[in-house]
Each structure stands twice: as structure tokens, then as C-alpha cells.
Design a protein around this motif. Sequence first.
Motif, PDB file in Angstrom:
ATOM      1  N   ALA A  84       3.167   4.761   1.623  1.00 50.33           N
ATOM      2  CA  ALA A  84       2.872   3.600   0.780  1.00 50.33           C
ATOM      3  C   ALA A  84       3.456   3.781  -0.614  1.00 50.33           C
ATOM      4  CB  ALA A  84       1.358   3.391   0.702  1.00 50.33           C
ATOM      5  N   GLY A 115       6.542  -5.097  -0.991  1.00 52.28           N
ATOM      6  CA  GLY A 115       5.179  -5.066  -1.531  1.00 52.28           C
ATOM      7  C   GLY A 115       4.138  -5.278  -0.440  1.00 52.28           C
ATOM      8  N   GLU A 116       4.439  -6.169   0.494  1.00 54.70           N
ATOM      9  CA  GLU A 116       3.525  -6.380   1.618  1.00 54.70           C
ATOM     10  C   GLU A 116       3.455  -5.144   2.511  1.00 54.70           C
ATOM     11  OE1 GLU A 116       3.712 -10.618   3.374  1.00 54.70           O
ATOM     12  OE2 GLU A 116       5.710 -10.271   2.511  1.00 54.70           O
ATOM     13  N   ARG A 159       6.422   1.465  -2.374  1.00 51.68           N
ATOM     14  CA  ARG A 159       6.163   0.821  -3.664  1.00 51.68           C
ATOM     15  C   ARG A 159       7.211   1.231  -4.703  1.00 51.68           C
ATOM     16  NH1 ARG A 159       1.255   1.897  -3.324  1.00 51.68           N
ATOM     17  NH2 ARG A 159       0.541  -0.063  -2.442  1.00 51.68           N
ATOM     18  N   ALA A 179       3.862  -2.064   1.632  1.00 53.25           N
ATOM     19  CA  ALA A 179       3.028  -1.071   0.947  1.00 53.25           C
ATOM     20  C   ALA A 179       1.558  -1.399   1.122  1.00 53.25           C
ATOM     21  CB  ALA A 179       3.399  -1.012  -0.532  1.00 53.25           C
ATOM     22  N   GLY A 180       1.219  -2.676   1.079  1.00 52.77           N
ATOM     23  CA  GLY A 180      -0.179  -3.077   1.283  1.00 52.77           C
ATOM     24  C   GLY A 180      -0.676  -2.761   2.680  1.00 52.77           C
ATOM     25  N   TYR A 181       0.161  -2.991   3.689  1.00 56.20           N
ATOM     26  CA  TYR A 181      -0.228  -2.644   5.060  1.00 56.20           C
ATOM     27  C   TYR A 181      -0.438  -1.134   5.195  1.00 56.20           C
ATOM     28  CZ  TYR A 181       1.172  -7.375   6.510  1.00 56.20           C
ATOM     29  OH  TYR A 181       1.278  -8.743   6.660  1.00 56.20           O
ATOM     30  N   TRP A 213       0.356  -7.789  12.728  1.00 56.11           N
ATOM     31  CA  TRP A 213      -0.498  -7.462  11.583  1.00 56.11           C
ATOM     32  C   TRP A 213      -1.920  -7.967  11.758  1.00 56.11           C
ATOM     33  CZ3 TRP A 213       2.406  -4.017   9.622  1.00 56.11           C
ATOM     34  CH2 TRP A 213       3.787  -4.186   9.549  1.00 56.11           C
ATOM     35  N   ASP A 268      -1.281   0.909   2.757  1.00 56.88           N
ATOM     36  CA  ASP A 268      -2.522   1.223   2.043  1.00 56.88           C
ATOM     37  C   ASP A 268      -3.746   0.965   2.918  1.00 56.88           C
ATOM     38  OD1 ASP A 268      -1.484   2.138  -0.372  1.00 56.88           O
ATOM     39  OD2 ASP A 268      -1.399   0.123  -1.248  1.00 56.88           O
ATOM     40  N   ALA A 269      -3.709  -0.142   3.670  1.00 57.01           N
ATOM     41  CA  ALA A 269      -4.846  -0.474   4.535  1.00 57.01           C
ATOM     42  C   ALA A 269      -5.028   0.594   5.614  1.00 57.01           C
ATOM     43  CB  ALA A 269      -4.630  -1.848   5.163  1.00 57.01           C
ATOM     44  N   ASP A 291      10.396  -0.632  -4.028  1.00 56.07           N
ATOM     45  CA  ASP A 291      10.246  -2.019  -4.466  1.00 56.07           C
ATOM     46  C   ASP A 291      10.491  -2.122  -5.966  1.00 56.07           C
ATOM     47  OD1 ASP A 291       9.744  -4.728  -4.077  1.00 56.07           O
ATOM     48  OD2 ASP A 291       7.578  -4.501  -4.399  1.00 56.07           O
TER      49      ASP A 291
END
Length: 548
Positions: free
Chosen positions: A521, A499-500, A525, A502-504, A466, A506-507, A528
Motif C-alpha cells: 500500500a 489511489g484506489e 501511494r 492503495a485503499g484496497y 472488489w 489498506d483494507a 501515485d
Amino acid sequence: MKRPHRRSSTGSVTGSAARSAALAGALAAALLAGGCAGEANDSARESGDHRRSAPRLPDGGGTAAPPAPADGRADGPGDQRPPGAPEGEQRAPSPAPDYLSTFALDVDTASYGYARRSLAEGRLPDPATVRPEEFVNSFRPDYPRPADDGFSVTVDGARTGEEGWSLVRVGLATRGADRAGERPPAALTFVVDVSGSMNEPGRLDLARHALRLAADELRDDDSVALVAFSDEAETLLPMTRLGDARGRVREAVDSLAVRSSTNLEAGLRTGYDVAAEGHRKGATNRVVLLSDALANTGETAADALLGRIDEQRREKGITLFGVGVGSDYGDELMERLADKGDGQTTYVSTREEARKVFVDQLPAQVELRARDAKAQVAFDRETVERFRLIGYENREVADEDFRNDRVDGGEVGAGHTVTALYAVKTRPGASGRIATATVRWLDPDSRSPQERSGTVEAGALRAGLWEGGHDSLQLSAISAYFAEELRGGGRLPGAPRLGELAGYADAIRGRSGSAVVGELADAVRQADRLIGERPSGEGEFRSGDPYA
């Protein structure tokens, strides 16, 4: 002929006779319960069918043979070129079986599409329908493409953040199709489910839309036929060269209407009869099944449906492409049918997805790049302590059958990519080679065997997964971690929370602007949220941590 002893893709010998018997019993029970659960027991060597369902296994240990010489060549017969390989091309050295992982290539994506549909409707997918390799292969990484009709081989990886563990990715890619260039003609028999269950919005209307797109996109020299089935099957259009007949094709498509029950056996039997009668030598002959695969009339047991498919595959080279539709969908049965028919499965729930399959993918897939393609990854005992292949359980091939060209592999078309991810624990202070990945296939025209290999060194695994800079590898990892969470497998090393993940995703979407990554993503989510809404202890996913 006796099925050879199989080895797992986890670094240790798989099972005993007792385990095999128990597995066979479980598969038989599942087949009786659902008509589509597991791969039926058969004589794989003569029929060419290598696949079987497998229990999920913890990662293995064990020891391996001494490493190959530094020049990458094995002594004795192992250093000879495979028949038909280009001059100067050496096949990879073969370590002890415990450090080999062998599987047939798979370009299916239906599992991911159906999971997204389920999550969008507010329900978690059945873990039995979740296949990690289909999640991963739903995204096409930026692997280099070969100049010829073979494969490129890319092997890379990164540290997961859990002590000693890395993800190693094996990426294979074929040359893309030239839409304006020459290709073999296609002879496609569309077999369409018009049973009562197809009356749900997004089923038969979507199938009609997809077929109209195909009729517009295929070339004049291509041929199509149309079979509809409910309680019985009917040939609406015999094999017909498109040319000036596109109007006839559209009329036949427009005549599709919902009837009664689902006699999948009748549809496939008639479809393969039409395909065999209209078989074109030198063409890509394929049956395209559009259905929710919920058979309830006629012979619904998978074995009876598989026999005809296997016969036509072996005798006439007719392959099967399964397109799934509907919120209730017989995922396992569709996958087994496509596996037996040397084909693939996908899932569509929107017009945009139908356009992607029937306009962007289907015309390119008639240009075959490889037959009976298999991959074998050899891990080095001095650098690798343990490993586990993520997914591909029902695509395993006995290690000793990698170069047995009577054993069926996967069919791969133009522009395809295939990705396999491994969780790999390296030894402390490891340096030097981690693994060698070799792909073997038969030339579609000459049937001569070909091989190519790629390697990865310990130094290539120093970066953190990451840490940024490798969106493609991160996307493969997100897909695999997501699938493992949904199917309730043992925790993969370094697995982030949903949740993490999904954040990756999104990035990556922010950097690339990719809508399909955004869909991933959103799906992560939603999963989750659904897991978080369950009462404590209900439907727990993890049944143990094999990495603890």
C-alpha cells in the motif's frame, strides 16, 4: 535446430518473420547498449532454452477449435496419460493453438523488491525492470497444498467491472518443506561481488549479514564454498561440509572487503569451477550470486556470461540463485543469468529481507519439488472471446512444446506458489467452462513427466473483484494493476486509479494485519505521488489502450 513458430498468450498468432527480425535487431541493439537487455538468439531446441523477450502486445482475438467433449477428454492421442502419470490421470484436451497460452513457471520476485526500493528513494522504477508476474508472485496466496511432491492447481476469478471482462487466476502450489524431516543435502557456492560499487551502505555489509545467517541455518551435512570477485576472482573457501567448520565459514565471510571494478565473468567462471569441483551427487548443487550485477570489467556481454552457466546446468545440474542488492542494480542481467541457470532471482535491501531469504527461503529451496515445470491454459471458444496473460513475456513457450521435455521449464522448490493472471473477455451469456489449466513437470529424482489440471466455470466469475470476501484474489489483482501502471503497458480492463489500489491494499492490511501488504500500500501511494508530481505530459505511461 530451427526455433518453432511461437504463439502469443493473447489469443492470436504472434508476429511474422518481419516482426521476428525486427525484434531480434532490437534485442541485439539493447544488448550492445547495456550488456543485459534481451534474451540472445540461440538454438533453443538443443540447448533446452525456451525463453525470449517479447514486445508487449494488445489482447488478441481470433477463433478457436470446437470445445472438448463434456467428459473433459479429447478423442485420439490427446486422451492418453502422460508417461509416468498416476493411473486414471488424464491430460487436458488440446484446443486450437490460438486459444492456448503456454509458459514456463517463474518464482522470481526481484522486480517487485527493486521497485519498492526505487520508490522509497523517491524515484519511479525504470519500466523495463517491471515484470508483473514478479509483483504478483511476491505474495503467497492461500492455495491448498498437495499431499505429494507435485502441484495443486487452483483456478478462480472475478468480474473487473468493465463490460464482459474478468480476471482469471491460475494458482499452483507445492508441498512445504519439513524443516525437521529428511531432505537432500545442499552444496552451495556463494559468489560475492566485492567491487567498488558494493561499498555503498546496504550492499556488501548486507551480503555479509545474509551469509552469516545462511551459515547458521544450514545443516551439518550441507556444504558451502565462498568466492569473492572484483577485477579478479578469488576462492576464499573451497567446498566444505559445515559440520564443525561453521567457524571457518564465518571467518571467510568476515574477510570480505571492497576492492575495485566488477568482473562478473571472472566471478561466475570461478564460482562454477568451484561448484563443479565440489559437486555432490544426490545433493542440490547451486551457485548463489550476491551482486548488484553492474559488470564493467572483463567480458560484460550477457552471451559470454550465459554460456558457462548453461553448460554446467545441463552437464551437472548446477542451478543459479541470484540475490540482487543496491540502489543501482542490473536487474535484467541478473534475471537472464538466473533464467539460463534454471534458477530464480530475488532482491534484498534490508536485514529483515535478508533474513527472509536466507533463513526462511534458502534452506527450503534446496528441496526441489519439480524440474522443467510449464503451464498451459486452454480457453474455451464458446465462452471466451479474448484473453491476455499479464506478464510472463520472457517465459513464453511454444504451444507445441508444452509436452516436449527437452524444452526447459522452471525449477520449483518446496512450499512455493506460482500465480498467473489473465484478463479474459467472455461472450455475452457465457455459461459452462471458461478455461482448463494444466501444469506439467519432471519428477526431480526419476525425471518422469507428471501433469495435473484444474478448471474454472463461468459461474465462478459472477462476483465482482472488489465486492469483498476474497482478499487473496484482490491482492493478486492489486499487484498486477500496480505493475502494469508502472511499466506503462496498455490499460488493463477495470484498472482502478493508484489511489484506489492503495485503499484496497489498506483494507486488506486492516483485515489481516499483514505488514507486507502494508508495504505494498505504501509503495502504491508513493508511486501515485511521484506520477502526480511530474509536469503534464512528461513521461506519460500509457502508449495506447488496446481494450478501447
